[in-house]
Write a protein that holds these residues in place. Structure first.
Motif, PDB file in Angstrom:
ATOM      1  N   HIS A 153       0.825  -1.198   0.000  1.00  0.00           N
ATOM      2  CA  HIS A 153       0.000   0.000   0.000  1.00  0.00           C
ATOM      3  C   HIS A 153       0.866   1.258   0.000  1.00  0.00           C
ATOM      4  O   HIS A 153       0.563   2.221  -0.703  1.00  0.00           O
ATOM      5  CB  HIS A 153      -0.948   0.000   1.194  1.00  0.00           C
ATOM      6  N   VAL A 188       0.949   4.133  -2.964  1.00  0.00           N
ATOM      7  CA  VAL A 188       0.726   5.559  -2.696  1.00  0.00           C
ATOM      8  C   VAL A 188       1.898   6.386  -3.229  1.00  0.00           C
ATOM      9  O   VAL A 188       1.698   7.433  -3.847  1.00  0.00           O
ATOM     10  CB  VAL A 188       0.508   5.804  -1.187  1.00  0.00           C
ATOM     11  N   LEU A 192       1.595   6.629  -6.941  1.00  0.00           N
ATOM     12  CA  LEU A 192       0.527   7.552  -7.304  1.00  0.00           C
ATOM     13  C   LEU A 192       0.982   9.000  -7.175  1.00  0.00           C
ATOM     14  O   LEU A 192       0.717   9.826  -8.052  1.00  0.00           O
ATOM     15  CB  LEU A 192      -0.698   7.297  -6.420  1.00  0.00           C
ATOM     16  N   VAL A 193       1.708   9.321  -6.112  1.00  0.00           N
ATOM     17  CA  VAL A 193       2.209  10.677  -5.919  1.00  0.00           C
ATOM     18  C   VAL A 193       3.190  11.049  -7.027  1.00  0.00           C
ATOM     19  O   VAL A 193       3.123  12.149  -7.589  1.00  0.00           O
ATOM     20  CB  VAL A 193       2.873  10.814  -4.529  1.00  0.00           C
TER      21      VAL A 193
END
Length: 44
Positions: free
Chosen positions: A27, A31, A34-35
């Motif tokens: 996870h 993240v 994605l950033v």
């Protein structure tokens, strides 16, 4: 290159959900990916 990394992370994330392996690490990596993706889209 970025799309390849995102694809691999998504695949590993889905496999992690199916077999419940490496819980939080996947996870966090997703993240981060994605950033990075959003930052690259904003800069383009």
């Amino acid at each position: 290159m970025l799309w390849t990394i995102i694809g691999i992370l998504l695949l590993v994330w889905i496999i992690g959900f199916l077999f419940e392996i490496a819980g939080g690490i996947i996870h966090i990596l997703l993240v981060i990916a994605l950033v990075v993706f959003i930052a690259k889209m904003i800069r383009s």
